[in-house]
Every structure is written in structure tokens, then in C-alpha cells.
Design a protein around this motif. Structure first.
Motif, mmCIF file in Angstrom:
data_model
loop_
_atom_site.group_PDB
_atom_site.id
_atom_site.type_symbol
_atom_site.label_atom_id
_atom_site.label_comp_id
_atom_site.label_asym_id
_atom_site.label_seq_id
_atom_site.Cartn_x
_atom_site.Cartn_y
_atom_site.Cartn_z
ATOM 1 N N ALA A 224 4.144 -5.602 -3.813
ATOM 2 C CA ALA A 224 4.250 -7.056 -3.665
ATOM 3 C C ALA A 224 5.062 -7.402 -2.416
ATOM 4 N N GLY A 225 6.121 -6.652 -2.165
ATOM 5 C CA GLY A 225 6.928 -6.871 -0.960
ATOM 6 C C GLY A 225 6.149 -6.580 0.308
ATOM 7 N N ILE A 226 5.358 -5.526 0.273
ATOM 8 C CA ILE A 226 4.528 -5.180 1.436
ATOM 9 C C ILE A 226 3.491 -6.285 1.667
ATOM 10 N N TYR A 227 2.868 -6.741 0.592
ATOM 11 C CA TYR A 227 1.878 -7.820 0.693
ATOM 12 C C TYR A 227 2.508 -9.082 1.282
ATOM 13 N N ALA A 228 3.691 -9.434 0.813
ATOM 14 C CA ALA A 228 4.381 -10.628 1.322
ATOM 15 C C ALA A 228 4.656 -10.488 2.818
ATOM 16 N N GLN A 229 5.070 -9.313 3.232
ATOM 17 C CA GLN A 229 5.384 -9.087 4.648
ATOM 18 C C GLN A 229 4.122 -9.147 5.511
ATOM 19 N N VAL A 230 3.051 -8.502 5.047
ATOM 20 C CA VAL A 230 1.818 -8.429 5.840
ATOM 21 C C VAL A 230 1.088 -9.771 5.882
ATOM 22 N N HIS A 231 0.947 -10.427 4.747
ATOM 23 C CA HIS A 231 0.136 -11.640 4.682
ATOM 24 C C HIS A 231 0.890 -12.925 4.990
ATOM 25 N N TYR A 232 2.194 -12.931 4.751
ATOM 26 C CA TYR A 232 2.974 -14.153 4.971
ATOM 27 C C TYR A 232 4.038 -14.004 6.047
ATOM 28 N N ASP B 200 7.543 -17.485 -3.294
ATOM 29 C CA ASP B 200 7.899 -17.781 -4.683
ATOM 30 C C ASP B 200 6.892 -17.286 -5.709
ATOM 31 N N TRP B 201 5.616 -17.569 -5.509
ATOM 32 C CA TRP B 201 4.629 -17.192 -6.528
ATOM 33 C C TRP B 201 4.560 -15.682 -6.687
ATOM 34 N N LEU B 202 4.702 -14.956 -5.602
ATOM 35 C CA LEU B 202 4.620 -13.502 -5.645
ATOM 36 C C LEU B 202 5.908 -12.906 -6.218
ATOM 37 N N HIS B 203 7.017 -13.472 -5.806
ATOM 38 C CA HIS B 203 8.312 -13.007 -6.303
ATOM 39 C C HIS B 203 8.430 -13.258 -7.806
ATOM 40 N N GLY B 204 8.046 -14.433 -8.236
ATOM 41 C CA GLY B 204 8.094 -14.754 -9.659
ATOM 42 C C GLY B 204 7.181 -13.867 -10.479
ATOM 43 N N SER B 205 6.018 -13.564 -9.944
ATOM 44 C CA SER B 205 5.079 -12.686 -10.646
ATOM 45 C C SER B 205 5.655 -11.286 -10.813
ATOM 46 N N ALA B 206 6.327 -10.785 -9.804
ATOM 47 C CA ALA B 206 6.947 -9.459 -9.900
ATOM 48 C C ALA B 206 8.127 -9.480 -10.865
ATOM 49 N N GLU B 207 8.888 -10.552 -10.851
ATOM 50 C CA GLU B 207 10.074 -10.652 -11.705
ATOM 51 C C GLU B 207 9.722 -10.722 -13.189
ATOM 52 N N VAL B 208 8.501 -11.108 -13.511
ATOM 53 C CA VAL B 208 8.073 -11.134 -14.911
ATOM 54 C C VAL B 208 8.254 -9.752 -15.537
ATOM 55 N N PHE B 209 7.951 -8.704 -14.774
ATOM 56 C CA PHE B 209 8.081 -7.341 -15.305
ATOM 57 C C PHE B 209 9.534 -6.989 -15.609
#
Length: 100
Positions: A48-56, A64-73
Motif C-alpha cells: 500500500a505504501g509503494i502504491y501510494a508513492q508510485v501513483h500519488y 487517507d483512503w489507502l491508509h485507512g484501508s491498511a489500518e483496518v488490519f
């Protein structure tokens, strides 16, 4: 030492903790599942961190949406740990009450 190296090195003591906790046979099973769930959180957070760096072009914490999704786990893992130890405490209390 940068934070990525420290993060990677911190996995070894945690894996050791999981190994000993599993072999001891004394950990509540539900709590142990929660501790293993933390590894799932780590496994989800890295891509998720790699995706955030590459795409955003941002760190995971800034998407936020990606971070929150990961934090669910992590949240689910913490709930399992808390419920597992709560269940164990209730079992021990009931046992103690029967022996009185």
C-alpha cells in the motif's frame, strides 16, 4: 539508521516473540491469532505504501483512503488480541470461583 532499516530489523524480534508464544502453548489462541494478524497488517502496508508513492507521489500516511484501508488490519488484530486475553481472564476467573 533510517526508518526503513529499523522497521525491517524490528521484524526479527517480533518473529521470535511469535515463535516462543506459539511454542509455549500458554497464549490464548484468539490473542495469538491477533498477534499473527499484525504480520498481515505489515504485509498489506508495504505494498500500500509503494502504491501510494508510485501513483500519488505521497507517503501512505497522506493518502487517507489507502491508509485507512491498511489500518483496518491493525485494528482487527488489536481487537483479536484484546478479546483473546479477555476470554482467558474470564476463564481463569470462572475456574477460581469454582475452586472457592
Amino acid at each position: 539508521m533510517n526508518k526503513e532499516t529499523l522497521f525491517a530489523l524490528s521484524l526479527f524480534p517480533y518473529l521470535g516473540f511469535l515463535w516462543f508464544a506459539t511454542r509455549s502453548g500458554q497464549f490464548p489462541k484468539l490473542a495469538l491469532w491477533g498477534f499473527y494478524g499484525t504480520l498481515v497488517f505489515v504485509a498489506v502496508t508495504i505494498p500500500a505504501g509503494i502504491y501510494a508513492q508510485v501513483h500519488y507521489g505521497e507517503s501512505l500516511a497522506n493518502v487517507d483512503w489507502l491508509h485507512g484501508s491498511a489500518e483496518v488490519f491493525l485494528t482487527l488484530s488489536n481487537i483479536l488480541v484484546a478479546l483473546g486475553f479477555r476470554q482467558q481472564l474470564q476463564t481463569m476467573q470462572a475456574e477460581r470461583d469454582r475452586n472457592l
